[in-house]
Design a protein around this motif. Structure first.
Motif, short mmCIF file in Angstrom:
data_model
loop_
_atom_site.label_atom_id
_atom_site.label_comp_id
_atom_site.label_asym_id
_atom_site.label_seq_id
_atom_site.Cartn_x
_atom_site.Cartn_y
_atom_site.Cartn_z
N GLY A 343 0.65 -1.15 0.30
CA GLY A 343 -0.12 -0.15 0.04
C GLY A 343 0.57 1.67 0.06
N ASP A 344 1.92 0.98 -0.36
CA ASP A 344 2.66 2.28 -0.55
C ASP A 344 3.08 3.26 1.01
OD1 ASP A 344 4.05 2.66 -3.21
OD2 ASP A 344 2.10 3.16 -3.95
N PHE A 345 2.81 1.96 1.67
CA PHE A 345 3.54 2.52 3.68
C PHE A 345 4.88 2.23 3.23
CE2 PHE A 345 -0.94 1.77 4.72
CZ PHE A 345 -1.55 2.77 5.30
N LYS A 346 4.96 3.36 4.06
CA LYS A 346 7.07 2.75 4.85
C LYS A 346 7.00 2.12 5.95
CE LYS A 346 9.91 6.41 1.68
NZ LYS A 346 10.64 5.57 1.59
N GLY A 347 7.15 1.16 6.00
CA GLY A 347 6.32 0.00 7.35
C GLY A 347 7.03 0.47 8.32
N LYS A 348 8.23 1.24 8.85
CA LYS A 348 8.96 1.36 10.02
C LYS A 348 8.08 3.05 10.45
CE LYS A 348 12.82 0.31 11.94
NZ LYS A 348 12.41 -0.46 12.99
N SER A 349 8.56 4.02 9.69
CA SER A 349 8.13 5.18 9.74
C SER A 349 6.97 6.25 9.23
CB SER A 349 9.01 6.51 8.96
OG SER A 349 9.13 5.71 6.93
#
Length: 397
Positions: A343-349
C-alpha cells in the motif's frame, strides 16, 4: 509456549516472555512446510539468538494470507524452498535484540514487516517509494542478510528456511531490525497483526497509491481481505460509489459492511464486466483495484476506468510468466496502470500512524477477522482460506 523449563519469565500485558533467554538458543513450536501441498507439521525447532541488527520476537498472533498459500502450494517453482517456516502477518513482543539495535528493546510490542525499511539507503530517503534497497520484499530470500544463514533449525541441527523476512508460523522468529516496527503497547495485538500485510496493502493502495478523492467512483476486482481493505480505504476517503466484482455473491455481504454500494458477479453477465461498469458509471470509474492476480481480470479492471484520467492499481500477485494484456496504444487514452507494494506505506516510519488511525475507528479491523483458532489448527485455517470461507483466520500461539 516455547520449551523453557522452569526458567523465570516476565509478563507483558498478560503474555509471558522469558527474560533470561537472551543470547541462548530457544526451543519452541513451529509449523514447518516440508514440501508443496504437504500438511504443515507442528514440531519443535531451534531458534538462534539475534545477530547484529536483528530482533527475536515472541509471536502472539499470526494469520494466513494468500501469499502464504501460494508458497505452500509451490505455485512459483523459482520460489520453492523446503523445509520452510511460512507466515508474514503477525504481531508479537520483542524477546531480545542483537548488537546495534537502538529503536527497540525487550518487551516492546511489534509488527513484523515483509517489506522492510533500513532508513539509510537512497530508496528509504526518497518520498517517491516505500521500497528499500536492502530489505524490500523478496520471496526468493530464505536466509538472514548479515551472514547468509538461517536462524531456524530442526532438533537434529538441519537448517529450516525463512520466508518473506518474517516466518511468523513459529512461536519465536528472528528478523532484521528493519523488518519490524514498534506499535502502541495498549493496542490489541490480535488486531495489529492484520496491519503487517492485507489491511495495510488494501487501504494504502486507496490512500497512498491512488489517492482516492472525495466524490469519486471505484471498482474493486476480487473481494478477499485486500480487496475489501481497498474498499474500506476508498470509503474512508469519501468515494461515493464503490462497485465490488467477484464470482462469489456471498462476498457482497461483507463488502457492504466495508462500504461497497454495488456488486457485479461476472457469471451473471452476458457482456464484459468493463462494459457493464462503463454503463453504470457513464464512462467508467475513476479508480479500479485488481486484487486477484488474474490477467484477464486485470484487463477488465483497466478497461473499466474512465478514459482521460482512470487509474488501475494492481494488488494481486501475478505468478504467471505471461505479460500484461494491455496494448501500448491503449495508454494513449489517458488511462494509467500501476502496482502497489504494501500500500505504499513505509513500514517503520508510517505504519504506527496508520495503526493509530485504525484504533480511532477510521478502519474497523474487527470486520476482517472472520475466524479464530489455536495455532495447533493451522492446517484447518489453510483449508478455510482455500475454500473461500475466511478473510482472516487469526491463530493464537
Amino acid at each position: 509456549m516455547g520449551s523453557m523449563g522452569d526458567e523465570s519469565k516476565e509478563s507483558f500485558n498478560g503474555v509471558f516472555v522469558p527474560n533470561d533467554t537472551r543470547g541462548k538458543v530457544i526451543t519452541c513450536k513451529a509449523a514447518v512446510a516440508w514440501g508443496p501441498k504437504e500438511p504443515l507439521v507442528i514440531q519443535d525447532v531451534q531458534v538462534d539468538p539475534p545477530q547484529s541488527m536483528e530482533v527475536r520476537i515472541k509471536i502472539v498472533f499470526t494469520s494466513i494470507c494468500h501469499t502464504d498459500l501460494s508458497a505452500w502450494l509451490g505455485e512459483n517453482e523459482n520460489q520453492r524452498a523446503f523445509p520452510r517456516i511460512l507466515g508474514h502477518e503477525a504481531a508479537g513482543i520483542v524477546e531480545s535484540v542483537g548488537e546495534g539495535v537502538i529503536d527497540m528493546k525487550e518487551g516492546d510490542h511489534v509488527v513484523p514487516l515483509f517489506n522492510g525499511e533500513c532508513g539509510d539507503c537512497v530508496y528509504c530517503k526518497s518520498e517517491k517509494t516505500n521500497l528499500c534497497g536492502k530489505l524490500r520484499v523478496n520471496p526468493m530470500k530464505r536466509v538472514m542478510s548479515i551472514d547468509g544463514k538461517s536462524r531456524f533449525s530442526s532438533m537434529d541441527g538441519k537448517p529450516i528456511y525463512h520466508f518473506l523476512s518474517t516466518s511468523t508460523f513459529s512461536e519465536y522468529t528472528v528478523v532484521d531490525s528493519g523488518c519490524v516496527v514498534k506499535i502502541d503497547p495498549n493496542a490489541s495485538l490480535k488486531k495489529m497483526s492484520l496491519l503487517s500485510c492485507g489491511v495495510s496493502t488494501g487501504v494504502g493502495a486507496a490512500w497512498n497509491t491512488a489517492n482516492v478523492q472525495p466524490g469519486s467512483t471505484v471498482a474493486v476486482f476480487g473481494l478477499g481481505a485486500v480487496g475489501l481493505a481497498a474498499a474500506a480505504g476508498a470509503r474512508a476517503k469519501g468515494a461515493t460509489r464503490i462497485i465490488g466484482v467477484d464470482i462469489n455473491p456471498d462476498k457482497f455481504v461483507k463488502g457492504k459492511i466495508m462500504g461497497m454500494t454495488e456488486f457485479i458477479n461476472p457469471k451473471d453477465l452476458k457482456r464484459c464486466v468493463n462494459e457493464e461498469i462503463k454503463e453504470l458509471t457513464e464512462g467508467g470509474v475513476d479508480y479500479s483495484f485488481e486484487c486477484t492476480g488474474n490477467l484477464e481480470v486485470l484487463r477488465e479492471a483497466f478497461l473499466s476506468t474512465h478514459d482521460g484520467w482512470g487509474l488501475t492499481v494492481i494488488l494481486g500477485i501475478h505468478g504467471s510468466p505471461r505479460l500484461m494484456p494491455v496494448h501500448p496504444m491503449e495508454l494513449f487514452d489517458g488511462r494509467r496502470i500501476t502496482g502497489s507494494v504494501f500500500g505504499d506505506f513505509k513500514g517503520k516510519s508510517q505504519l504506527p500512524q496508520f495503526a493509530e488511525e485504525c484504533l480511532n475507528g477510521v478502519i474497523n479491523l474487527d470486520e476482517f477477522i472472520t475466524h479464530e483458532l489455536p495455532f495447533s489448527k493451522i492446517n484447518e485455517a489453510f483449508q478455510l482460506l482455500i475454500e473461500g470461507k475466511s478473510l482472516r483466520c487469526v491463530l493464537q500461539l
